[in-house]
Design an enzyme around this catalytic site. Structure first.
Site, short mmCIF file in Angstrom:
data_model
loop_
_atom_site.label_atom_id
_atom_site.label_comp_id
_atom_site.label_asym_id
_atom_site.label_seq_id
_atom_site.Cartn_x
_atom_site.Cartn_y
_atom_site.Cartn_z
N LEU A 64 36.79 42.49 45.35
CA LEU A 64 38.43 42.29 45.72
C LEU A 64 39.12 41.42 45.12
CD1 LEU A 64 37.12 42.83 49.45
CD2 LEU A 64 38.60 44.52 48.01
N PRO A 65 40.26 41.27 45.24
CA PRO A 65 41.08 40.50 44.53
C PRO A 65 40.82 38.97 44.70
CG PRO A 65 42.53 42.30 44.97
CD PRO A 65 41.25 42.45 45.67
N THR A 95 35.87 36.86 42.69
CA THR A 95 35.74 35.45 42.22
C THR A 95 36.62 34.89 43.47
OG1 THR A 95 35.62 36.14 39.83
CG2 THR A 95 36.21 33.73 40.65
N LYS A 170 31.00 30.55 38.19
CA LYS A 170 32.04 31.52 38.05
C LYS A 170 33.22 30.82 37.51
CE LYS A 170 34.41 35.04 37.16
NZ LYS A 170 34.26 35.73 35.69
N LYS A 245 44.87 32.69 39.45
CA LYS A 245 43.95 32.64 40.81
C LYS A 245 42.78 31.89 40.41
CE LYS A 245 41.23 35.42 41.51
NZ LYS A 245 39.93 36.18 41.92
#
Ligand code: NAD
Length: 297
Positions: A64-65, A95, A170, A245
């Protein structure tokens, strides 16, 4: 294995396809009915909610975003935790920030489920080819439990340490990526303005000390790498808003340990400028438009 998969975007769709190719029975959910329809055409079963996608499966994967989407899909009224059986692992490959991972892991543990952070690197091409790198945070036992499923979608499955450490890896990787892409964009645009053929420049940098993934696989200059988003109008890759983001996650994380991130903060402003100009949905390599105005952003 029976697997629930939630989030069928640029990354999730090819990842779910690879699970199908590996012979798993995959039940999918996404807010986009088109995205669900495309996976059903490939052999998946459609679910009407995250809860339904998590019912009667042996593993649930989310792609998901951002953190808010993961939280609501996990613990909303019709969320995963409302449908999942005890003992089933939830693997989140989005992430997001390590603190949200820990909160989600506590919620899952309270009802006897594992929540494992397993963000990925490799881009949409790696997702399609099944060669992603998975950075897994959780106990050694949790890692061993989810590794066979992840091997259907990736090549390098790395155990980073405890819950949340996959996201630390990440975030740091994408800090480098955001900075290198901006640097490569600056150099490619300068070279072209000074008169060298961008393909020649990209080729030289690919075998020189300026080499990076942003040079040799994902070059931001159109036409240098045929398979890169820059050669198809910056569509379909890793969105500028998603990179923004991730740089926000990196600068926030740096604040929490009182460490400066000089270049990350500058790169964040470059992608912020792109987003403000209306280019947030374009691939992040479109940052080259700040140097080379072709009128599109
Ligand atoms: P995307 O925007 O293409 O896809 C996200 C999908 O999630 C969309 O299909 C959307 O409809 C769906 N979605 C949103 N809210 C939902 C909800 N509440 N319930 C169900 N579905 C919902 O994003 P992406 O590029 O696939 O990236 C997904 C994640 O992976 C992000 O966290 C991103 O940072 C990370 N990531 C992306 C790349 C890349 O190259 N695109 C690479 C590595 C990691």
């Amino acid at each position: 294995m029976k697997i629930g998969f939630i989030g069928l975007g640029n990354m999730g769709a090819p990842m779910a396809r690879n699970l199908l190719k590996a012979g798993h029975a995959v039940t999918v959910f996404d807010l986009s009915t088109d995205a669900v329809g495309a996976l059903v055409d490939a052999g998946a079963k459609a679910a009407a909610s995250p809860r339904a996608a998590a019912t009667d499966v042996e593993c649930v994967i989310t792609m998901l975003p951002a953190a808010a989407h993961v939280r609501s899909v996990l613990s909303g009224d019709d969320g995963i935790l409302a449908g999942i059986a005890k003992g089933v692992a939830i693997v989140d490959s989005s992430t997001i920030d390590p603190a949200t991972v820990k909160a989600c892991a506590q919620l899952a543990a309270a009802q006897g489920n594992l929540f494992v952070d397993a963000p990925v690197s490799g881009g949409t091409s790696g997702a399609a080819a099944g060669t992603l790198t998975f950075m897994v945070g959780g106990t050694a036992a949790a890692y061993e439990q989810v590794k066979p499923v992840l091997l259907s979608m990736g090549k390098n499955i790395v155990h980073c340490g405890d819950t949340g450490t996959g996201q630390i890896a990440k975030i740091c990787n994408n800090l480098v990526l955001g900075i290198t892409m901006a640097g490569v964009a600056e150099a490619m645009a300068l070279g072209a303005s000074l008169g060298i053929d961008p393909k020649v420049l990209g080729g030289i940098m690919s075998t020189s000390t300026g080499r990076s993934w942003s040079v040799d696989t994902y070059n931001p200059y159109p036409g240098v790498i045929d398979t890169a988003p820059s050669s198809r109008g910056y569509t379909g890759g890793f969105g500028t808003d998603l990179m923004l983001k991730d740089l926000g996650l990196a600068t926030d994380a740096a604040k929490s340990v009182r460490q400066p991130v000089y270049l990350g903060a500058l790169a964040q402003q470059l992608y912020q400028t792109m987003s403000t100009k209306g280019a947030g949905k374009l691939d992040f390599s479109a940052v080259i438009k700040l140097y080379r105005d072709d009128g599109a952003a």
